[in-house]
Motif scaffolding. Structure first.
Motif, PDB file in Angstrom:
ATOM      1  N   PHE A  26       0.613  -1.140  -0.091  1.00  0.00           N
ATOM      2  CA  PHE A  26       0.038   0.021  -0.093  1.00  0.00           C
ATOM      3  C   PHE A  26       0.925   1.276  -0.028  1.00  0.00           C
ATOM      4  O   PHE A  26       1.785   1.487   0.936  1.00  0.00           O
ATOM      5  N   VAL A  53      -2.221   3.672  -3.787  1.00  0.00           N
ATOM      6  CA  VAL A  53      -1.932   2.800  -4.893  1.00  0.00           C
ATOM      7  C   VAL A  53      -1.308   1.571  -4.307  1.00  0.00           C
ATOM      8  O   VAL A  53      -0.661   1.610  -3.379  1.00  0.00           O
ATOM      9  N   PHE A  54      -1.861   0.400  -5.058  1.00  0.00           N
ATOM     10  CA  PHE A  54      -1.382  -0.772  -4.393  1.00  0.00           C
ATOM     11  C   PHE A  54      -1.107  -1.784  -5.311  1.00  0.00           C
ATOM     12  O   PHE A  54      -1.287  -1.663  -6.608  1.00  0.00           O
ATOM     13  N   HIS A  55      -0.315  -2.664  -4.903  1.00  0.00           N
ATOM     14  CA  HIS A  55       0.406  -3.617  -5.758  1.00  0.00           C
ATOM     15  C   HIS A  55       0.235  -4.978  -4.981  1.00  0.00           C
ATOM     16  O   HIS A  55       0.420  -4.935  -3.951  1.00  0.00           O
ATOM     17  N   THR A  56      -0.039  -5.975  -5.581  1.00  0.00           N
ATOM     18  CA  THR A  56      -0.102  -7.328  -5.135  1.00  0.00           C
ATOM     19  C   THR A  56       0.798  -8.273  -6.075  1.00  0.00           C
ATOM     20  O   THR A  56       0.651  -8.196  -7.119  1.00  0.00           O
ATOM     21  N   LEU A  57       1.704  -8.794  -5.289  1.00  0.00           N
ATOM     22  CA  LEU A  57       2.999  -9.513  -5.969  1.00  0.00           C
ATOM     23  C   LEU A  57       3.254 -10.847  -5.875  1.00  0.00           C
ATOM     24  O   LEU A  57       3.420 -11.190  -4.625  1.00  0.00           O
ATOM     25  N   LEU A 104      -2.135 -13.543  -8.570  1.00  0.00           N
ATOM     26  CA  LEU A 104      -1.886 -12.864  -9.769  1.00  0.00           C
ATOM     27  C   LEU A 104      -0.987 -11.483  -9.201  1.00  0.00           C
ATOM     28  O   LEU A 104      -1.090 -10.974  -8.313  1.00  0.00           O
ATOM     29  N   LEU A 105      -0.291 -11.199 -10.347  1.00  0.00           N
ATOM     30  CA  LEU A 105       0.315  -9.812 -10.015  1.00  0.00           C
ATOM     31  C   LEU A 105      -0.546  -8.754 -10.735  1.00  0.00           C
ATOM     32  O   LEU A 105      -1.363  -8.765 -11.606  1.00  0.00           O
ATOM     33  N   ALA A 106      -0.803  -7.751  -9.835  1.00  0.00           N
ATOM     34  CA  ALA A 106      -1.534  -6.529 -10.213  1.00  0.00           C
ATOM     35  C   ALA A 106      -0.927  -5.505  -9.468  1.00  0.00           C
ATOM     36  O   ALA A 106      -1.039  -5.044  -8.350  1.00  0.00           O
ATOM     37  N   SER A 107      -0.118  -4.562 -10.153  1.00  0.00           N
ATOM     38  CA  SER A 107       0.687  -3.676  -9.601  1.00  0.00           C
ATOM     39  C   SER A 107       0.053  -2.139 -10.319  1.00  0.00           C
ATOM     40  O   SER A 107      -0.086  -1.999 -11.460  1.00  0.00           O
ATOM     41  N   GLY A 108       0.058  -1.254  -9.203  1.00  0.00           N
ATOM     42  CA  GLY A 108      -0.380   0.150  -9.689  1.00  0.00           C
ATOM     43  C   GLY A 108      -1.876   0.432  -9.849  1.00  0.00           C
ATOM     44  O   GLY A 108      -2.282   1.309 -10.183  1.00  0.00           O
ATOM     45  N   VAL A 109      -2.801  -0.551  -8.981  1.00  0.00           N
ATOM     46  CA  VAL A 109      -3.905  -0.343  -8.961  1.00  0.00           C
ATOM     47  C   VAL A 109      -4.290   0.667  -7.929  1.00  0.00           C
ATOM     48  O   VAL A 109      -3.691   0.695  -6.918  1.00  0.00           O
ATOM     49  N   VAL A 110      -5.149   1.527  -8.315  1.00  0.00           N
ATOM     50  CA  VAL A 110      -5.436   2.945  -7.321  1.00  0.00           C
ATOM     51  C   VAL A 110      -6.727   2.595  -6.907  1.00  0.00           C
ATOM     52  O   VAL A 110      -7.525   1.958  -7.203  1.00  0.00           O
TER      53      VAL A 110
END
Lengths: 317, 317
Positions: free
Chosen positions: A223, A247-251, B241-247
């Motif tokens: 986060f 802004v978030f990132h799930t990695l 999953l990769l999900a980077s830069g979700v606002v």
């Protein structure tokens, strides 16, 4: 000498079937030359926990495993414990109660020795409570739930191996979105890092940036509240918080994230070797087809024959 | 005539103690002139559910409450049901199984009548399943969990009252972060909207923009994947999953969000009247103090006396 790698493990790392993370820890600590200091202070079953990790790390080839088990701040001044850490190539902090761990070791010679180990290049790893304590600001305790609410969690000071961060663990499994978001909403300069079980953020110093690579079964969630709008300073009692523009990132495993610049590091897509061979063959076929067409040499029947020859299509459906 | 308001309710809205959301629905539908059509098709207890809402809406002053209960696509062609919707000032879709609801009403005269009601300015509200069906892309079913994983949920087509969105409900309570994120990762043009229980996103057309105001006890969470990086097209089986830069935005009661521009609408901070009086008094005191100082008329003792006079400090601690 650059600072050593940190391993931030979200708890419940696999110890039996596929102990990738713990094996990686021993390998990074020097493999057959590894001297591991296990700190089980967070746990109320300290002795038994040490036995488990001793057996595992020995099985994975470590040369020596020492228990460093202060149970009070007084014991955390014991020169024998400090020496064990000072001689270690890898330090491992177990799970349990992170507030017990931090309130016993932080600001004592044992705490100083952990920081020193990191500075001189040793690996510092921790799971669950041992992950939380690595951040500058530590989740002391709190409740689960996805929606951030005022006062759902408390912050204490951690060891600060990773500055300007707050780390949470068992993230997916215990539904800790809300509490980590609450902390970021109240302290937007902190980067929130949530680590799933059997998952590890491996943090290394790359040209002065802290760069994290994800290992293991789950994901690491980030986060970033740098540009957030929040009402955290005026929200009442236990009401849900406004946090807009986080802004978030799930990695997942393999993803690399720069904690300093707060940005994903682009990776080459992983292609398995068999798939790569098929792709190369399909590429050759297509180039040949293009040449045939250019030479006005391809009848529809010839194209159909050529395409039929290939057993698998070049892309997945 | 502008399109009517939509009420997207996350399930388990309070019916007894503090039924704010349901009262608001009746008031928006015209209060004493309200004619409500209740559609309980999602529920397997259709008759009983209608009785509950009938009693509530009547108690809150509605002039008439009609049950519109098709149990098959054939029944969803019944002109009597269509007429009840066409004459309604408010349509209310109950909870239950949204795939039952959508597969019975979408693309039938009853479904068309709901869309028509919205177009002519009637209120269309729905809770739980009745919330999900309002989006263009609907969560059909899936599993809970905070980390998005490939294949953890399925998408079906909804009524599309709100275009380019996917709506999920019971969001905090059933830990549905992961599945909503999975859908946004696979379809980044969709805005993900997660609504907590006893919480409502009230969506209105404001100069062509769809603007949502939050009512109720929990929060509405928004995922905006416009600038996201994801591996959703190549992630395997059930892997994270990769999900980077979700606002994202978590929005409590009172927050206003423009779904069209995907941005928070700034609000005046809410100040309670008593606090406002105290603030005004403190402001007058400080202005007087500034005048005294400018006139070289304030001794430390006089300042102390003046500050002591005030019973409460001007800001909270």
């Amino acid at each position: 000498m650059p600072r050593g790698p940190l391993m931030i493990i979200g708890g419940a790392e696999d110890k039996v079937r596929k102990p990738t993370i713990l094996k990686h820890f021993v390998a990074l600590s020097g493999g057959r030359d590894a001297r591991i200091a296990v700190i089980p202070t967070a746990s109320s079953l300290g002795r038994e926990v040490v036995e488990v990790y001793d057996a595992l790390f020995t099985k994975f080839g470590a040369a020596a495993v020492d228990a460093v088990r202060p149970e009070s701040r007084e014991q955390a001044h014991d020169p024998a414990l400090v020496k064990a850490i000072d001689e270690a190539t890898g330090v491992f902090m177990t799970g349990g109660n992170q507030l017990k761990l931090s309130s016993i070791v932080c600001g004592t010679p044992v705490g100083e020795a952990i920081l020193r180990a990191h500075e001189r290049g040793a690996v510092v790893a921790g799971t669950s409570a041992g992950a939380s304590i690595q951040s500058s600001h530590m989740v002391a305790f709190g409740v689960g739930g996805a929606t951030p609410k005022q006062r759902m969690t408390q912050v204490a000071a951690g060891l600060g191996l990773v500055g300007e961060t707050v780390i949470d663990q068992h993230f997916d499994q215990r539904n800790r979105y809300g509490r980590l978001l609450m902390i970021v909403a109240q302290s937007p300069q902190l980067l929130g890092i949530g680590v799933d079980e059997d998952t590890c953020g491996l943090v290394e110093d790359v040209d002065g940036d802290l760069v994290m690579r994800v290992l293991g079964k789950g994901a690491v969630t980030i986060f970033d509240g740098s540009r957030m709008v929040s009402n955290a300073y005026e929200a009442k009692r236990s009401s849900p918080l406004l946090a807009s523009g986080v802004v978030f990132h799930t990695l997942p495993e393999g993803a690399v994230f720069d904690l300093t610049t707060r940005a994903l590091v682009a990776q080459q897509p992983a292609v398995d070797p068999e798939e790569a061979d098929e792709l190369a063959e399909a590429g050759r076929d297509l180039r040949q087809l293009a040449r045939d067409i250019a030479a006005a040499d391809a009848t529809p029947a010839a194209i159909a024959r050529r395409l039929k020859k290939r057993r698998t299509p070049p892309t997945s459906s």
